[in-house]
Write an enzyme that holds these catalytic residues in place. Sequence first.
Site, mmCIF file in Angstrom:
data_model
loop_
_atom_site.group_PDB
_atom_site.id
_atom_site.type_symbol
_atom_site.label_atom_id
_atom_site.label_comp_id
_atom_site.label_asym_id
_atom_site.label_seq_id
_atom_site.Cartn_x
_atom_site.Cartn_y
_atom_site.Cartn_z
ATOM 1 N N GLU A 1 -5.551 -7.981 3.441
ATOM 2 C CA GLU A 1 -5.065 -8.927 4.236
ATOM 3 C C GLU A 1 -6.286 -9.748 5.007
ATOM 4 O O GLU A 1 -6.106 -10.912 4.890
ATOM 5 C CB GLU A 1 -4.142 -8.389 5.325
ATOM 6 C CG GLU A 1 -3.714 -9.618 6.047
ATOM 7 C CD GLU A 1 -2.459 -8.998 7.133
ATOM 8 O OE1 GLU A 1 -2.440 -9.905 8.110
ATOM 9 O OE2 GLU A 1 -1.864 -8.008 7.164
ATOM 10 N N HIS B 1 0.749 -1.098 0.088
ATOM 11 C CA HIS B 1 -0.105 -0.088 -0.151
ATOM 12 C C HIS B 1 0.904 1.267 -0.039
ATOM 13 O O HIS B 1 0.961 1.903 0.955
ATOM 14 C CB HIS B 1 -0.717 -0.162 1.359
ATOM 15 C CG HIS B 1 -2.010 -0.848 1.062
ATOM 16 N ND1 HIS B 1 -2.849 -1.450 2.081
ATOM 17 C CD2 HIS B 1 -2.623 -1.520 0.012
ATOM 18 C CE1 HIS B 1 -3.645 -2.342 1.598
ATOM 19 N NE2 HIS B 1 -3.581 -2.306 0.434
#
Length: 299
Positions: free
Chosen positions: A112, A28
């Site tokens: 995740e 990210h």
Amino acid sequence: MKYAISYVETAFQENPDSPLYVRKEIVHNQRVVEEMKKKGIQFIDELKEVPDGATVVFSAHGVSPEVVKEATQRKMKIGDATCPLVTRVHKKARNIKDSHQIIYIAHRGHDEAIGTMGEADMFLVESPEDVENLKSKITKDKPLTYLMQTTLSVADTKSIVKKIEEVFPYVEHPQKDDICYATTERQEAVQSMLESVDAMLVIGAENSSNSVRLCQLAKKTRPASFQISRKEDVNPDHIKNAKIKILGITAGASSPQVLVDEIVGEILKHFPDAKVSLFPESREDTMSFKLPKELLKQY
């Protein structure tokens, strides 16, 4: 995060004759993604965007078994750049999915969390209040334990675990928590710096969970703390208006050193008399994971 970046770059270098696709952002951090795009690496959201037989790498945040199954059925060449610490959580989930009820401490919708929850049935909680709401869903007929997203706030997670203990005193504690060492070390570093600074600058993307946690931690005692993801976001007026004399700087686990250097350089353009020094208790990140010998596999 270094592992995932190195994985993709190495796979790209070793396979120059075929397009390389990465499912989701490899980490990210937009800077990292943009640099990879310039080299010719292509990013997709879902496998349906590429043809059968394509070469696809899964991001650092991991994927669910369903994604792996689809890639296999479509005869894709697969690379798995999942962080080894995330992989460890996936394995733990698979190992206990039939024997235990699982509470999963995570942020709903995070890449995740989506991947991990695909491994087993589990109850996701984001707060102590969510734990209270599980009273009617969890029974004593089956052992209970919990897992964690690797990029959570250590302090917030402790409060949730405490609530789990209170509501379900029979819960079995994992031998080791799942929070990433890099995340933990950064949070500890920020905590130790807060007494010495007027505010913290966190360098990291808005969708970087560990970066957001760092900023939240800093703001609890230093409200003027802020988060930016690129040098163009540096606002000297913010620093002046908040009367910040000593600014602490930290970065999320997925922010490359070159980005940190650029942002520090931009700040110095506006404040040329400022002195830059390492915090006395800073320590070098020495942990690393070796890449597998075979990066891409055809199943």
